[in-house]
Design a protein around this motif. Structure first.
Motif: not given
Length: 678
Positions: A69-71, A127-130, A62-64
């Motif tokens: 986005g990639r995860m 990891l796409e953390m946008t 859940y946190p990821l």
């Protein structure tokens, strides 16, 4: 410690380089490490296993899913619902970066530093953390830290650029390398008077709040001014490709080309072990104290960031080091400023030596040879003694021949365009025009010294020696003493040369350009052909005649006549003493013949006078007897004797004049011969 900065936008927080996220789905007290695994300190069992390199992370989905986005895509694409294992071996930044990402996703405070920001920024992008997933996500926070903290700091910009070496191509694509390079370039081009930040080698006794006595001593005298090369040591820790980026950005900013060249030479001395440069050539006078503390200062900056040599056999490591040094040499050649004297000729020649040894691309070697030709008159003999790698000769004579040709082409092009210099036509701005005769004279002396040194090599062919000796025009040498020494050294090292080859070798020098000492040595040199010895003596005779004529003319103009011949007496005597023994014996024989002729002439004159007296006495007796009236055969005999005596007298006089003429002619002959060999 950075200045306190905070900005809030919803749940965003940024304080003292620490980023946190309040949106997390699992309450935790932190992470725990056991051997090569990380565990979340919580009562909820983990439902996701992430492998990064050789480290395992036992996490919760859940946190990821909320921030990566990639995860989220990977988790949803798992075919088997019971498979909760993800492998991220290509994650930029590795396990260290993913550890920080995981802590951020769980809401644990993450301390951003200059050494971890680049890896964290690349991992966040991977990891796409946008902002689409969460406002104030990790991409936004790392970008803010880079823009407002790192790029405003000299030290942090260099450290981020150094830590980006293992993050290609992510750091390049995210413009981290470009932005850090430009930041470093702007600060390097700043006025040294305005520099307030710390740099390697800065005096440590200066505090932020100095005492009044310290201010009184330092401010008026300005003994603590920042040197223009203050940034050399810090920039030299960068990898060659990043160093080239920084130097390119500094060129765009308009820094002086000689300072850029000094920075390149400083970098080469650090990364090329085979390159030995003096402080004088690198513009680092008085910086020995700085160098002694540079290693410890850099180590404290970069922590554990050191160049890692890949494991393998010694041969593989050696090949890897050769490739690395070849890349450094090629990059430095391409980044050297085009202006003349931007780097020293000694540095160019040593770089050329390494380029030949490392088998650098031929185009770059040719470019480097042209650069050496631009300032060839600044070279020294030790710089030119470059070993030959083809095994034919001890030194690379062909390389020196090419360098000399580039120098002559350069000089010719400068001569052919008096209104527009070669530097302006080819983009070499700021290149001063040299005094061409002086430059050629210095090069001629250098080539003569080089020929003397390489002539001792028994494998050096006569053709190579002759071509190099005759490459320069005759006007370049005002004196051929250096060339004579080289010729004599070659004859000494090659005693098996034929007479024709020795004559061919001696044709490279002009006997009329030899000094008195060289002529004295050449006149007694048994290794020289006899014809060359005669030419040396004849040329010296011409010099003496001209000197006598000039001195006589000067004395007439000054109104004096005495003592004009005196200075040449010792010179003639010294020259005669230096004449070969065979010439001296020939002169002694001719002188003896002349003295013999003189003695015979004097004896004939004495006999003639004695005969004349006898004839007079007989004539008187005859006159007494003539008074007698009888005539006899005795009278006729005396008449005949009288006629014979008169004829003998005239003939004797003619003979005496002929002997005297022949004596004078004989005496004049050797004098002309003596003048010709004097």
């Amino acid at each position: 410690m950075w200045e306190l900065e905070s900005e809030s936008a919803g749940q965003r927080k940024y304080t003292n380089g620490v980023v946190i996220s309040n949106k997390h789905g699992v309450q935790t007290n932190g992470f725990e490490r056991r051997d090569q695994s990380w565990f979340v300190a919580t009562d909820i069992p983990s439902d996701l296993l992430v492998h990064v390199e050789d480290v395992s992370f036992y996490l919760h989905k859940y946190p990821l899913l909320l921030r990566c986005g990639r995860m989220s895509r990977i988790i949803y694409q798992l075919e088997d619902g019971n498979t909760n294992k993800i492998v991220l071996d290509d994650l930029p930044g590795g396990a260290d970066a993913f550890e920080l990402v995981a802590k951020f996703c769980y809401g644990i405070a993450v301390d951003l530093t200059a050494t971890n920001i680049s890896g964290l920024r690349c991992a966040a992008e991977y990891l796409e953390m946008t902002e689409d997933l969460e406002e104030g996500n990790l991409i936004f926070k790392t970008e803010a830290f880079l823009s407002y903290v790192v790029l405003s700091s000299w030290r942090d910009s260099i450290l981020v650029l150094k830590s980006s070496e293992q993050l290609s191509p992510w750091a390049e694509n995210l413009q981290i390398v470009r932005r850090c390079s430009e930041s470093i370039a702007w600060k390097a081009c700043a006025n040294p008077k305005d520099i307030k930040w710390a740099y390697t080698g800065k005096p440590t006794h200066i505090s932020s709040s100095p005492k009044w006595n310290e201010m009184k001593e330092s401010s008026p005298s300005k003994n603590q001014q920042v040197p223009p090369d203050w940034w050399f040591e810090d920039v030299s820790i960068l990898r060659i490709d990043h160093f080239v980026r920084v130097i390119t950005a500094i060129k765009v900013k308009g820094m002086r080309f000689e300072l850029i060249g000094a920075a390149i030479m400083h970098y080469a001395s650090k990364w090329l072990p085979g390159l030995s440069l003096t402080k004088e050539g690198t513009g680092e006078e008085g910086s020995s104290g700085k160098d002694s503390n540079s290693s410890s200062s850099i180590s404290s900056w970069i922590g554990g960031l050191h160049m890692v040599v890949s494991a393998g056999t010694k041969e593989e490591q050696r090949n890897s080091q050769i490739k690395e040094q070849r890349l450094i040499v090629e990059s430095l050649i391409s980044v050297i400023p085009p202006q003349k004297d931007s780097v020293s000729c000694s540095f160019l020649l040593q770089l050329l030596r390494m380029a030949n040894m490392l088998k650098v691309a031929p185009a770059l070697v040719t470019e480097l040879e042209k650069r050496v030709g631009m300032q060839f008159e600044q070279a020294t003999l030790s710089d030119l003694l470059i070993p030959s790698y083809n095994g034919e000769t001890l030194y690379d004579v062909d390389l020196v021949q090419r360098l000399l040709e580039h120098f002559l082409v350069q000089e010719q092009m400068e001569h052919s365009s008096p209104g527009e210099s070669f530097s302006e036509k080819n983009g070499f701005e700021g290149m001063p025009r040299n005094n061409v005769p002086n430059a050629k004279t210095r090069v001629a002396k250098l080539v003569d010294s080089y020929l003397t040194e390489v002539s001792r090599d028994r494998n050096l062919s006569l053709t190579k020696f002759q071509v190099l000796a005759e490459a320069l025009p005759e006007s370049a040498r005002t004196c051929d003493d250096g060339l004579y020494r080289a010729v004599d050294s070659y004859l000494k090292a090659h005693p098996t040369l034929s007479e024709h080859e020795r004559k061919r070798l001696c044709r490279v020098m002009d006997c009329q350009k030899l000094s008195m000492d060289a002529c004295m040595h050449a006149a007694q040199n048994e290794r020289l052909p006899l014809r060359v010895v005669v030419q040396v003596l004849f040329s010296e005779q011409v010099k003496i005649s001209n000197a006598i004529a000039n001195s006589t003319l000067n004395l007439k103009e000054s109104g004096g006549e005495a003592q004009h011949y005196q200075p040449m007496v010792s010179t003639r005597k010294a020259l005669l003493e230096g004449t070969p023994q065979s010439f001296q014996e020939g002169w002694a024989t001719e002188k003896k013949d002349i003295n013999t002729l003189k003695f015979e002439l004097e004896s004939m004159k004495a006999k003639y006078l004695e005969l004349q007296n006898d004839m007079d006495s007989l004539q008187r007796q005859f006159d007494k007897m003539s008074n007698k009236k009888h005539s006899s055969a005795w009278t006729n005999g005396w008449k005949k004797l009288s006629r014979f005596t008169k004829m003998t007298s005239s003939e004797i006089q003619d003979a005496g004049s002929q002997i005297q003429a022949s004596s004078e002619q004989t005496r004049k002959g050797p004098r002309r011969w003596r003048n010709s060999i004097s």
